[in-house]
Write an enzyme that holds these catalytic residues in place. Structure first.
Site, PDB file in Angstrom:
ATOM      1  N   ARG A  61      17.683  -7.521  57.420  1.00 54.91           N
ATOM      2  CA  ARG A  61      19.095  -7.875  57.285  1.00 54.91           C
ATOM      3  C   ARG A  61      19.341  -9.390  57.268  1.00 54.91           C
ATOM      4  O   ARG A  61      20.002  -9.913  56.370  1.00 54.91           O
ATOM      5  CB  ARG A  61      19.928  -7.290  58.454  1.00 54.91           C
ATOM      6  CG  ARG A  61      20.391  -5.888  58.278  1.00 54.91           C
ATOM      7  CD  ARG A  61      20.428  -5.214  59.634  1.00 54.91           C
ATOM      8  NE  ARG A  61      19.061  -5.153  60.123  1.00 54.91           N
ATOM      9  CZ  ARG A  61      18.244  -4.146  59.832  1.00 54.91           C
ATOM     10  NH1 ARG A  61      18.676  -3.130  59.162  1.00 54.91           N
ATOM     11  NH2 ARG A  61      16.995  -4.152  60.243  1.00 54.91           N
ATOM     12  N   THR A  62      18.821 -10.091  58.281  1.00 54.39           N
ATOM     13  CA  THR A  62      19.161 -11.504  58.435  1.00 54.39           C
ATOM     14  C   THR A  62      18.645 -12.317  57.242  1.00 54.39           C
ATOM     15  O   THR A  62      19.355 -13.161  56.693  1.00 54.39           O
ATOM     16  CB  THR A  62      18.556 -12.038  59.757  1.00 54.39           C
ATOM     17  OG1 THR A  62      18.886 -11.107  60.792  1.00 54.39           O
ATOM     18  CG2 THR A  62      19.083 -13.400  60.107  1.00 54.39           C
ATOM     19  N   ARG A 111      13.901 -18.271  61.592  1.00 54.87           N
ATOM     20  CA  ARG A 111      13.622 -17.257  62.630  1.00 54.87           C
ATOM     21  C   ARG A 111      12.229 -17.548  63.168  1.00 54.87           C
ATOM     22  O   ARG A 111      11.289 -17.753  62.394  1.00 54.87           O
ATOM     23  CB  ARG A 111      13.679 -15.849  62.057  1.00 54.87           C
ATOM     24  CG  ARG A 111      13.168 -14.815  63.050  1.00 54.87           C
ATOM     25  CD  ARG A 111      13.486 -13.408  62.653  1.00 54.87           C
ATOM     26  NE  ARG A 111      14.898 -13.129  62.811  1.00 54.87           N
ATOM     27  CZ  ARG A 111      15.420 -11.913  62.703  1.00 54.87           C
ATOM     28  NH1 ARG A 111      14.654 -10.875  62.440  1.00 54.87           N
ATOM     29  NH2 ARG A 111      16.717 -11.716  62.861  1.00 54.87           N
TER      30      ARG A 111
HETATM   31  N1   CP Z   1      19.933  -7.593  63.099  1.00 54.95           N
HETATM   32  C1   CP Z   1      18.806  -8.206  62.710  1.00 54.95           C
HETATM   33  O1   CP Z   1      18.507  -9.328  63.115  1.00 54.95           O
HETATM   34  O2   CP Z   1      18.036  -7.484  61.835  1.00 54.95           O
HETATM   35  P1   CP Z   1      16.694  -8.021  61.142  1.00 54.95           P
HETATM   36  O3   CP Z   1      15.656  -8.154  62.223  1.00 54.95           O
HETATM   37  O4   CP Z   1      16.332  -6.968  60.115  1.00 54.95           O
HETATM   38  O5   CP Z   1      16.997  -9.350  60.515  1.00 54.95           O
END
Ligand code: CP
Length: 311
Positions: A61-62, A111
């Protein structure tokens, strides 16, 4: 008088943002939400800005949400994944980032598994830094999109709203960022889960602590349900996932037992049948996919406002 601006040059955590910063991000996200729902979803706001997305940890998502937000703003985008990079040959974080910056990059979305990594970067490199999740510490844009989703759902009437965060509080960067954001916006916060997954210092954050999920759901207006992060657990904090689901899982029976309707949220990824059942995740009470849609608008707002702080 000029346009309102963020009080920060980096979005490393919600802790560093003011209440005014958060509302400015909401106002801007609201405008971008309208843009991304138009037939032509792109604006030229970040033309000539280059953004590097550095992901040292997995993400769906991010990563996609930031990339889409950047492209909707017409930025040039480069993507870096640690698993296929020279980090595997021993290159340090600062060396990696400095090499990328010499390619004339203006902003970095990162990240990283180490808490504080984006804060370290912000001190050492000449680019705007956005934290896309640093270990178990903070995930500020997730908290911004979560609170923006609550704000939109309640038409801005969020002061005094009660939110319970249920699950693996100890290993969750979403929990800490949510608590900071919700408290700055005047909401009441409770955390719920096994005692072994609630750090003792959380009592000092001004949140309520509850171990009975049915009582927690009865108390709240909104339940934000978190995944058990087995990948960060070196020891066992509860006997089995089956037992966790039985005592702490949010299921239809638990919702049907309530005297009112509550809003169901989850940052994803979902482990269906463990922390939440499908008939709750996909129910009329759930805004999980609205959170994903709002994520793009909120990230567009964060990037746009940070770019406005550039000299
Ligand atoms: N909510 C979230 O951070 O999802 P991801 O780890 O898929 O980015």
């Amino acid at each position: 008088m000029g346009k309102p601006q963020l009080s920060v040059n980096h979005v490393t955590g919600i802790k560093e943002l003011s209440r005014e910063d958060i509302f400015l991000i909401f106002e801007t996200a609201n405008e971008f939400k309208q843009v991304i729902n138009r037939p032509i979803k792109k604006v030229p706001s970040l033309r000539d800005i280059t953004i590097a997305n550095l992901f040292f940890e997995d993400s769906t998502r991010t990563k996609l949400s930031f990339e889409l937000a950047e492209k909707r703003l017409s930025a040039d985008v480069i993507n870096f994944s640690a698993s296929s990079s020279s980090v595997k040959k021993g290159e340090t974080l600062i060396d990696t980032v400095n090499n990328i910056l010499y390619m004339k990059v203006d902003m970095i979305v990162m990240r990283h598994p180490s808490p504080g990594a984006p804060h370290l970067l912000a001190k050492h490199v000449n680019a705007n830094i956005v934290n896309a999740g640093d270990g178990t510490h903070e995930h500020p844009t997730q908290a911004l999109l979560d609170t923006f989703s609550i704000y939109q759902h309640f038409n801005g009437e969020i002061k005094g709203k009660k939110v319970v965060i249920v699950g693996d509080i100890m290993h969750s960067r979403v929990a800490l960022s949510n608590i900071y954001a919700m408290q700055k916006l005047g909401m009441e916060v409770m955390v719920c889960g096994p005692s072994t997954l609630i750090p003792k210092y959380f009592h000092e954050l001004g949140v309520l602590v509850e171990n009975n999920v049915q009582k927690a759901l009865e108390w709240c207006d909104v339940a934000n349900i978190l995944r058990i992060q087995l990948e960060r657990q070196q020891i066992r904090y509860f006997p089995s996932l089956r037992e966790y689901a039985m005592y702490f899982g949010v299921n239809r029976q638990r919702l049907d037992n309530l005297s009112k309707n509550i809003l169901i949220m989850h940052p994803g990824p979902i482990n269906r049948g463990i922390e939440i059942t499908s008939d709750v995740a996909d129910s009329e009470h759930s805004i999980i996919l609205e959170q994903v849609e709002n994520g793009v608008a909120v990230r567009m707002a964060v990037l746009y406002l940070l770019a406005s702080t550039r000299k």
